[in-house]
Scaffold this motif. Structure first.
Motif, PDB file in Angstrom:
ATOM      1  N   PHE A  83       0.837  -1.207   0.000  1.00  0.00           N
ATOM      2  CA  PHE A  83       0.000   0.000   0.000  1.00  0.00           C
ATOM      3  C   PHE A  83       0.871   1.257   0.000  1.00  0.00           C
ATOM      4  CE2 PHE A  83      -2.418   3.396   1.917  1.00  0.00           C
ATOM      5  CZ  PHE A  83      -3.692   3.248   1.394  1.00  0.00           C
ATOM      6  N   ILE A  84       1.859   1.312   0.901  1.00  0.00           N
ATOM      7  CA  ILE A  84       2.703   2.501   1.020  1.00  0.00           C
ATOM      8  C   ILE A  84       3.533   2.694  -0.247  1.00  0.00           C
ATOM      9  CG2 ILE A  84       4.577   3.574   2.305  1.00  0.00           C
ATOM     10  CD1 ILE A  84       1.857   3.508   3.746  1.00  0.00           C
ATOM     11  N   ALA A  85       4.068   1.598  -0.815  1.00  0.00           N
ATOM     12  CA  ALA A  85       4.864   1.713  -2.043  1.00  0.00           C
ATOM     13  C   ALA A  85       4.016   2.264  -3.188  1.00  0.00           C
ATOM     14  CB  ALA A  85       5.441   0.353  -2.417  1.00  0.00           C
ATOM     15  N   GLY A  86       2.773   1.759  -3.315  1.00  0.00           N
ATOM     16  CA  GLY A  86       1.885   2.258  -4.357  1.00  0.00           C
ATOM     17  C   GLY A  86       1.551   3.721  -4.151  1.00  0.00           C
ATOM     18  N   ALA A  87       1.294   4.108  -2.899  1.00  0.00           N
ATOM     19  CA  ALA A  87       0.954   5.504  -2.605  1.00  0.00           C
ATOM     20  C   ALA A  87       2.131   6.433  -2.893  1.00  0.00           C
ATOM     21  CB  ALA A  87       0.527   5.633  -1.141  1.00  0.00           C
ATOM     22  N   LEU A  88       3.341   6.008  -2.524  1.00  0.00           N
ATOM     23  CA  LEU A  88       4.520   6.824  -2.812  1.00  0.00           C
ATOM     24  C   LEU A  88       4.710   7.011  -4.311  1.00  0.00           C
ATOM     25  CD1 LEU A  88       7.078   5.468  -0.179  1.00  0.00           C
ATOM     26  CD2 LEU A  88       6.125   7.791  -0.291  1.00  0.00           C
ATOM     27  N   LEU A  89       4.477   5.929  -5.072  1.00  0.00           N
ATOM     28  CA  LEU A  89       4.617   6.011  -6.523  1.00  0.00           C
ATOM     29  C   LEU A  89       3.623   7.007  -7.102  1.00  0.00           C
ATOM     30  CD1 LEU A  89       6.017   4.939  -9.040  1.00  0.00           C
ATOM     31  CD2 LEU A  89       4.367   3.061  -9.097  1.00  0.00           C
ATOM     32  N   ALA A 112      -3.157   0.512  -8.686  1.00  0.00           N
ATOM     33  CA  ALA A 112      -3.490  -0.900  -8.505  1.00  0.00           C
ATOM     34  C   ALA A 112      -2.934  -1.427  -7.183  1.00  0.00           C
ATOM     35  CB  ALA A 112      -2.942  -1.725  -9.672  1.00  0.00           C
ATOM     36  N   ALA A 113      -1.726  -1.015  -6.822  1.00  0.00           N
ATOM     37  CA  ALA A 113      -1.132  -1.453  -5.556  1.00  0.00           C
ATOM     38  C   ALA A 113      -1.932  -0.927  -4.366  1.00  0.00           C
ATOM     39  CB  ALA A 113       0.317  -0.978  -5.469  1.00  0.00           C
ATOM     40  N   ILE A 114      -2.351   0.333  -4.426  1.00  0.00           N
ATOM     41  CA  ILE A 114      -3.156   0.905  -3.344  1.00  0.00           C
ATOM     42  C   ILE A 114      -4.475   0.154  -3.212  1.00  0.00           C
ATOM     43  CG2 ILE A 114      -4.430   2.946  -2.606  1.00  0.00           C
ATOM     44  CD1 ILE A 114      -2.269   4.652  -3.942  1.00  0.00           C
ATOM     45  N   GLY A 115      -5.176  -0.019  -4.334  1.00  0.00           N
ATOM     46  CA  GLY A 115      -6.472  -0.687  -4.302  1.00  0.00           C
ATOM     47  C   GLY A 115      -6.385  -2.133  -3.856  1.00  0.00           C
ATOM     48  N   LEU A 124      -1.004  19.475  -5.093  1.00  0.00           N
ATOM     49  CA  LEU A 124      -1.750  18.238  -4.888  1.00  0.00           C
ATOM     50  C   LEU A 124      -0.820  17.100  -4.493  1.00  0.00           C
ATOM     51  CD1 LEU A 124      -4.628  17.063  -5.107  1.00  0.00           C
ATOM     52  CD2 LEU A 124      -4.056  16.346  -7.421  1.00  0.00           C
ATOM     53  N   GLY A 125       0.349  17.009  -5.160  1.00  0.00           N
ATOM     54  CA  GLY A 125       1.297  15.947  -4.847  1.00  0.00           C
ATOM     55  C   GLY A 125       1.835  16.054  -3.432  1.00  0.00           C
ATOM     56  N   CYS A 126       2.157  17.266  -2.983  1.00  0.00           N
ATOM     57  CA  CYS A 126       2.679  17.446  -1.628  1.00  0.00           C
ATOM     58  C   CYS A 126       1.623  17.111  -0.583  1.00  0.00           C
ATOM     59  CB  CYS A 126       3.179  18.878  -1.450  1.00  0.00           C
ATOM     60  SG  CYS A 126       4.675  19.251  -2.398  1.00  0.00           S
ATOM     61  N   ASN A 127       0.390  17.518  -0.824  1.00  0.00           N
ATOM     62  CA  ASN A 127      -0.697  17.179   0.107  1.00  0.00           C
ATOM     63  C   ASN A 127      -0.907  15.673   0.172  1.00  0.00           C
ATOM     64  OD1 ASN A 127      -2.401  19.530   1.359  1.00  0.00           O
ATOM     65  ND2 ASN A 127      -1.762  20.246  -0.656  1.00  0.00           N
ATOM     66  N   PHE A 128      -0.796  15.022  -0.977  1.00  0.00           N
ATOM     67  CA  PHE A 128      -0.974  13.578  -1.023  1.00  0.00           C
ATOM     68  C   PHE A 128       0.120  12.878  -0.217  1.00  0.00           C
ATOM     69  CE2 PHE A 128      -0.467   9.493  -3.504  1.00  0.00           C
ATOM     70  CZ  PHE A 128      -1.577   8.882  -2.959  1.00  0.00           C
ATOM     71  N   LEU A 129       1.345  13.339  -0.351  1.00  0.00           N
ATOM     72  CA  LEU A 129       2.451  12.744   0.403  1.00  0.00           C
ATOM     73  C   LEU A 129       2.230  12.898   1.908  1.00  0.00           C
ATOM     74  CD1 LEU A 129       5.444  13.897  -1.831  1.00  0.00           C
ATOM     75  CD2 LEU A 129       4.545  11.576  -1.601  1.00  0.00           C
ATOM     76  N   ALA A 130       1.565  13.976   2.319  1.00  0.00           N
ATOM     77  CA  ALA A 130       1.259  14.162   3.743  1.00  0.00           C
ATOM     78  C   ALA A 130       0.271  13.091   4.228  1.00  0.00           C
ATOM     79  CB  ALA A 130       0.680  15.555   3.974  1.00  0.00           C
ATOM     80  N   PHE A 131      -0.689  12.721   3.396  1.00  0.00           N
ATOM     81  CA  PHE A 131      -1.615  11.650   3.749  1.00  0.00           C
ATOM     82  C   PHE A 131      -0.883  10.318   3.877  1.00  0.00           C
ATOM     83  CE2 PHE A 131      -4.906  14.592   2.273  1.00  0.00           C
ATOM     84  CZ  PHE A 131      -5.902  14.359   3.204  1.00  0.00           C
ATOM     85  N   ILE A 132       0.149  10.125   3.061  1.00  0.00           N
ATOM     86  CA  ILE A 132       0.918   8.875   3.123  1.00  0.00           C
ATOM     87  C   ILE A 132       1.630   8.750   4.464  1.00  0.00           C
ATOM     88  CG2 ILE A 132       2.784   7.539   2.065  1.00  0.00           C
ATOM     89  CD1 ILE A 132       2.108   8.927  -0.581  1.00  0.00           C
TER      90      ILE A 132
END
Length: 431
Positions: A74-80, A115-118, A171-179
């Motif tokens: 999950f984390i690898a997919g989110a980072l990607l 796909a990895a996240i889902g 958007l990308g920086c905010n997303f990384l904060a959720f990760i």
């Protein structure tokens, strides 16, 4: 924390932002790509890279989750997804050749990450929330739909503040904060992984019971995806809907879907989930008849009827999709008792993603082809009829429904008909 604990909240918020990152490019990327010299056909291919990459990757997700852990997957997919989303900000700096190459590459990588996240989140829910799997999967899908709706809205605000590149950086920086939050709250993986005991998606595809439910997922997502290439034109041409407002209509199935999520979660387990899925197939047929609407059978051409069709489409999708994965997991575990149940859950998540993206890939070209040939109203009914045909097939092949069918065959009226037929045969034999 009530219905959602911190782990689920972190996972769902990350998925919501991932969906927003997927959908945010729709309003603004095409104009930038056109300025760089890309044709409309090439831009369409860039958009199709995401589901294609996710479709190719999905059979591997279960194996990866088993060997490396669901949380890590999950984390690898989110980072990607986060890195690629941020990297979209660099595209305007390049000329035609590099711009085109990076567009395809980044969209493909975004599909792999999605796909990895889902897949990992499916597996986490199937393993850790077995008693509430239907409800949790429904909330997950609703959060994904919410992200799809929020993406263009958030993107619009960010675009007006700082333009194309700023939009993707923010958007990308905010997303990384959720990760970061997801890393903190997601549960550690259970020590169940054994490389020599991995269940592959091919094992499940050979199981007719599992695949018969998987086909329902393909049909459901095919019906939803069928609207993508032609529905906006249908609205603007036949109902004078402005293009800027057409996007609102695409959110209607998501809203009705979200409402049904909580209803299904409260239906007692004594109610057959197989019958609920079959009901969903019939509702989807009705939805596609009204989405046109199909004026051949006398339904008036009205925007209100179209809206009703879209509402029913979301209801039909929820009824068909939500019970599917729990049934697939249960069926696979019953038929493969020699495998660890955790391995089976991982494999089912891969198959679920494979079916989901198969439907998304099949829907648009089929809809586009038949809409050109016979018009959208007829094409939507043709696609919806697949639900009807498979509902009949599934009804008469599902073992769980056979007792109900046998009860019908054992009614006094049926027995009387059989007795009469036997008497007729005896009389004929005497003559």
């Amino acid at each position: 924390m009530g219905m959602l604990d911190s782990a689920l909240l972190g996972m769902f918020l990350t998925q919501m932002m991932s969906a927003a990152a997927f959908s945010v490019i729709a309003p603004y990327y095409p104009s930038v790509a056109s300025d760089k010299g890309l044709s409309g056909e090439t831009i369409g291919l860039v958009f199709s890279c995401y589901p294609l990459a996710a479709w190719v990757t999905s059979p591997l997700i279960g194996v990866i989750a088993t060997r490396f852990g669901r949380k890590r997957t999950f984390i690898a997919g989110a980072l990607l997804v986060g890195v690629v989303t941020t990297a979209f900000a660099l595209l305007p700096l390049f000329g035609y050749g590099m711009f085109t190459f990076l567009s395809f590459l980044q969209r493909l990588l975004q599909g792999v990450g999605g796909a990895a996240i889902g897949g990992a989140s499916f597996a986490i829910i199937a393993s850790g929330y077995k008693e509430r799997m239907e409800l949790m999967l429904g909330i997950q899908q609703s959060m994904t739909s919410l992200g799809m709706m929020l993406g263009p809205l958030i993107g619009t605000g960010l675009y007006y503040i700082g333009g194309f590149s700023f939009m993707f950086i923010a958007l990308g920086c905010n997303f990384l904060a959720f990760i970061v939050y997801a890393c903190w709250v997601l549960p550690q993986d259970k020590p169940y992984m054994k490389a020599d005991a991995v269940v592959k998606i091919q094992h499940l595809m050979k199981n007719s019971g599992v695949m018969s439910v998987g086909i329902i997922l393909i049909i459901a997502f095919m019906n939803l995806a069928a609207l993508a290439p032609v529905f906006t034109e249908h609205l603007t041409t036949n109902y004078d809907v402005e293009k800027a407002s057409a996007g609102f209509f695409f959110t209607i199935p998501s809203l009705s879907y979200a409402c049904v999520v909580f209803i299904i979660g409260r239906i007692p387990q004594t109610v057959s989930r197989i019958k609920i899925m079959i009901l969903g197939l019939y509702v989807m047929l009705l939805a596609m008849i009204l989405a046109g609407p199909w004026i051949i059978i006398g339904i008036p051409r009205s925007l209100a009827i179209v809206v009703i069709g879209l509402i029913l489409l979301g209801i039909g999708l929820a009824l068909s999709i939500l019970p599917a994965m729990p049934i697939m997991v249960k069926k696979a575990q019953e038929d493969m008792p020699y495998h660890n149940s955790e391995h089976i859950s991982d494999a089912v998540t891969g198959l679920t993603l494979f079916c989901l993206y198969s439907g998304q890939i099949l829907g648009p070209p089929i809809s586009g082809f038949f809409s050109d040939k016979i018009g959208f109203e007829n094409a939507s009914v043709l696609i919806g009829s697949v639900s009807l045909i498979y509902a009949f097939i599934f009804t008469f092949t599902s073992k769980s429904l056979r007792p109900t069918i046998m009860q019908t065959l054992e009614t006094p009226l049926y027995q009387e008909m059989v007795s009469a037929k036997k008497s007729e045969l005896v009389i004929n034999e005497e003559f």
